[in-house]
Design a protein around this motif. Structure first.
Motif, PDB file in Angstrom:
ATOM      1  N   SER A 224      -0.737   9.740  -4.607  1.00  0.00           N
ATOM      2  CA  SER A 224      -1.383   8.785  -5.857  1.00  0.00           C
ATOM      3  C   SER A 224      -1.479   9.693  -6.976  1.00  0.00           C
ATOM      4  CB  SER A 224      -2.854   8.522  -5.504  1.00  0.00           C
ATOM      5  OG  SER A 224      -2.830   7.788  -4.323  1.00  0.00           O
ATOM      6  N   TYR A 237      -1.549   5.236 -10.300  1.00  0.00           N
ATOM      7  CA  TYR A 237      -1.303   4.342  -9.087  1.00  0.00           C
ATOM      8  C   TYR A 237      -1.616   5.054  -7.998  1.00  0.00           C
ATOM      9  CZ  TYR A 237       2.645   7.582  -9.302  1.00  0.00           C
ATOM     10  OH  TYR A 237       3.372   8.895  -9.151  1.00  0.00           O
ATOM     11  N   ALA A 240       1.531   5.192  -3.320  1.00  0.00           N
ATOM     12  CA  ALA A 240       2.973   5.133  -3.586  1.00  0.00           C
ATOM     13  C   ALA A 240       3.604   5.768  -2.259  1.00  0.00           C
ATOM     14  CB  ALA A 240       3.152   5.826  -4.790  1.00  0.00           C
ATOM     15  N   GLU A 254       4.522   0.558  -6.857  1.00  0.00           N
ATOM     16  CA  GLU A 254       4.395  -0.889  -6.599  1.00  0.00           C
ATOM     17  C   GLU A 254       3.483  -1.226  -7.740  1.00  0.00           C
ATOM     18  OE1 GLU A 254       3.567  -2.215  -2.716  1.00  0.00           O
ATOM     19  OE2 GLU A 254       5.411  -1.630  -1.911  1.00  0.00           O
ATOM     20  N   ASN A 255       2.248  -0.718  -7.957  1.00  0.00           N
ATOM     21  CA  ASN A 255       1.295  -1.258  -8.664  1.00  0.00           C
ATOM     22  C   ASN A 255       0.700  -0.261  -9.764  1.00  0.00           C
ATOM     23  OD1 ASN A 255       1.318  -3.911  -7.744  1.00  0.00           O
ATOM     24  ND2 ASN A 255       0.324  -3.002  -5.799  1.00  0.00           N
ATOM     25  N   TRP A 256       1.018  -0.203 -10.913  1.00  0.00           N
ATOM     26  CA  TRP A 256       0.309   0.423 -11.823  1.00  0.00           C
ATOM     27  C   TRP A 256      -1.144   0.115 -12.153  1.00  0.00           C
ATOM     28  CZ3 TRP A 256       2.007   5.341 -14.024  1.00  0.00           C
ATOM     29  CH2 TRP A 256       3.323   5.820 -13.548  1.00  0.00           C
ATOM     30  N   PHE A 257      -2.081   0.738 -12.403  1.00  0.00           N
ATOM     31  CA  PHE A 257      -3.428   0.281 -12.950  1.00  0.00           C
ATOM     32  C   PHE A 257      -3.460   0.964 -14.184  1.00  0.00           C
ATOM     33  CE2 PHE A 257      -4.782   4.226 -10.713  1.00  0.00           C
ATOM     34  CZ  PHE A 257      -5.410   4.991 -11.732  1.00  0.00           C
TER      35      PHE A 257
END
Length: 259
Positions: A224, A237, A240, A254-257
Motif C-alpha cells: 500500500s 491506494y 496493490a 486497481e483503485n486510487w483514493f
C-alpha cells in the motif's frame, strides 16, 4: 584502514546529486593503478545507472558498511566465470568484489580510492528499483500536493522486504531526483518535532510518502502507498499486487483514493 578526508569531493557529489537526479549521477573517471589492488571489498549493487553505481558493503549476506558511490568507468570488470563484461551488464542485486587501493574518501555516499577491478560473485533479488518506481509514481500523482515543498519524509517502517541500507538508498535517490531534503520519518515523529501541527493537519513545507508491504511468497506480495500533505490533501491506494515475471517485478494498482 586508512581514510582520506575529501570534503571537496563530498560537496561535488552532493551538488551533482541535487542538480541531476539518480539517472544521471556522475563521478570522475577512475584511473586504475598499475599495481594489483591493495584490498578487496565485498559489496551489493543497490542501484545502477550508465555513469554510476550505488552499493553497500556486505559480508555473508549482512550489510556491514555505509552507502558507496562508484563510477564503473576505467575498471576491469568480470562476471562470475571470470569473463570480461561491460558496465551495461551490471544489475541491482548483483554481489561484487571490488579491488581498490585501501583508502576511502569521506563523502556521502563514501567513495573507494583507486578502484581497479570489479568481479560479480552472485545475484540476489532486489526490490529497491521497484519501490523507487512506486515512489516516483506516487510523487507525480496530484502534483498540486507538492507545491512549495522543500522536504520529502519517507515512512518506510512497514516495508518488510527492504533492508536498512536499501531504505537509506531510497532516501538518497529520492532527494537527488527531486532536489529536496529526503529523510525517513513518520507523521507522529513530525508532529513531535513541531514540523506538523496536529490541530491544523497540514505539512507546510513537505509531504509524507508512506509505503507498507504485506508478507507474500518469493514471487508475489501486496503493498500500500499514500502521499499526505494535509487532512484534506492525500492520495494513495491499498493492497496493490506485486508479482515477479521474467525476472522483473510488476504491479497492479486497481483503485486510487483521493481526499
Amino acid at each position: 584502514m586508512k581514510r582520506i578526508f575529501a570534503m571537496a569531493i563530498a560537496l561535488l557529489v552532493l551538488a551533482g546529486c541535487g542538480q541531476t537526479g539518480p539517472d544521471s549521477l556522475s563521478l570522475p573517471q577512475n584511473t586504475p593503478p598499475s599495481a594489483p589492488p591493495a584490498e578487496y571489498m565485498n559489496c551489493r549493487i543497490l542501484y545502477q545507472t550508465e555513469e554510476s553505481l550505488l552499493l553497500t558493503q556486505e559480508e555473508n549476506g549482512e550489510e556491514t558498511g555505509d552507502l558507496i558511490l562508484l563510477s564503473p568507468s576505467g575498471i576491469d570488470m568480470a562476471d562470475e566465470q571470470g569473463e570480461s563484461m561491460q558496465a551495461s551488464q551490471l544489475e541491482a542485486g548483483m554481489t561484487v568484489q571490488i579491488g581498490y587501493d585501501g583508502s576511502i574518501l569521506e563523502s556521502y555516499p563514501c567513495q573507494l580510492s583507486g578502484v581497479s577491478t570489479l568481479q560479480v560473485t552472485g545475484m540476489v533479488d532486489s526490490l529497491l528499483p521497484f519501490y523507487l518506481e512506486r515512489i516516483d509514481e506516487l510523487y507525480q500523482k496530484d502534483e498540486a500536493l507538492n507545491e512549495g515543498i522543500e522536504k520529502i519524509a519517507l515512512d518506510l517502517g512497514e516495508v518488510t522486504n527492504l533492508t536498512g541500507q536499501e531504505k537509506e538508498a531510497l532516501c538518497y535517490l529520492v532527494g537527488c531526483r527531486y532536489d529536496k531534503e529526503a529523510f525517513q520519518s513518520t507523521y507522529e515523529q513530525l508532529c513531535e518535532e513541531g514540523q506538523i501541527d496536529p490541530d491544523e493537519l497540514y505539512y507546510q513545507d513537505g509531504v509524507i510518502l508512506s509505503l507498507s508491504s504485506q508478507k507474500g511468497s518469493k514471487q508475489t506480495f501486496t503493498f500500500s502507498a499514500m502521499k499526505w500533505r494535509s487532512g484534506l490533501g492525500a492520495i494513495g491506494y491499498h493492497d496493490a499486487k506485486a508479482k515477479q515475471k521474467g525476472g522483473q517485478w510488476q504491479c497492479e494498482i486497481e483503485n486510487w483514493f483521493i481526499s
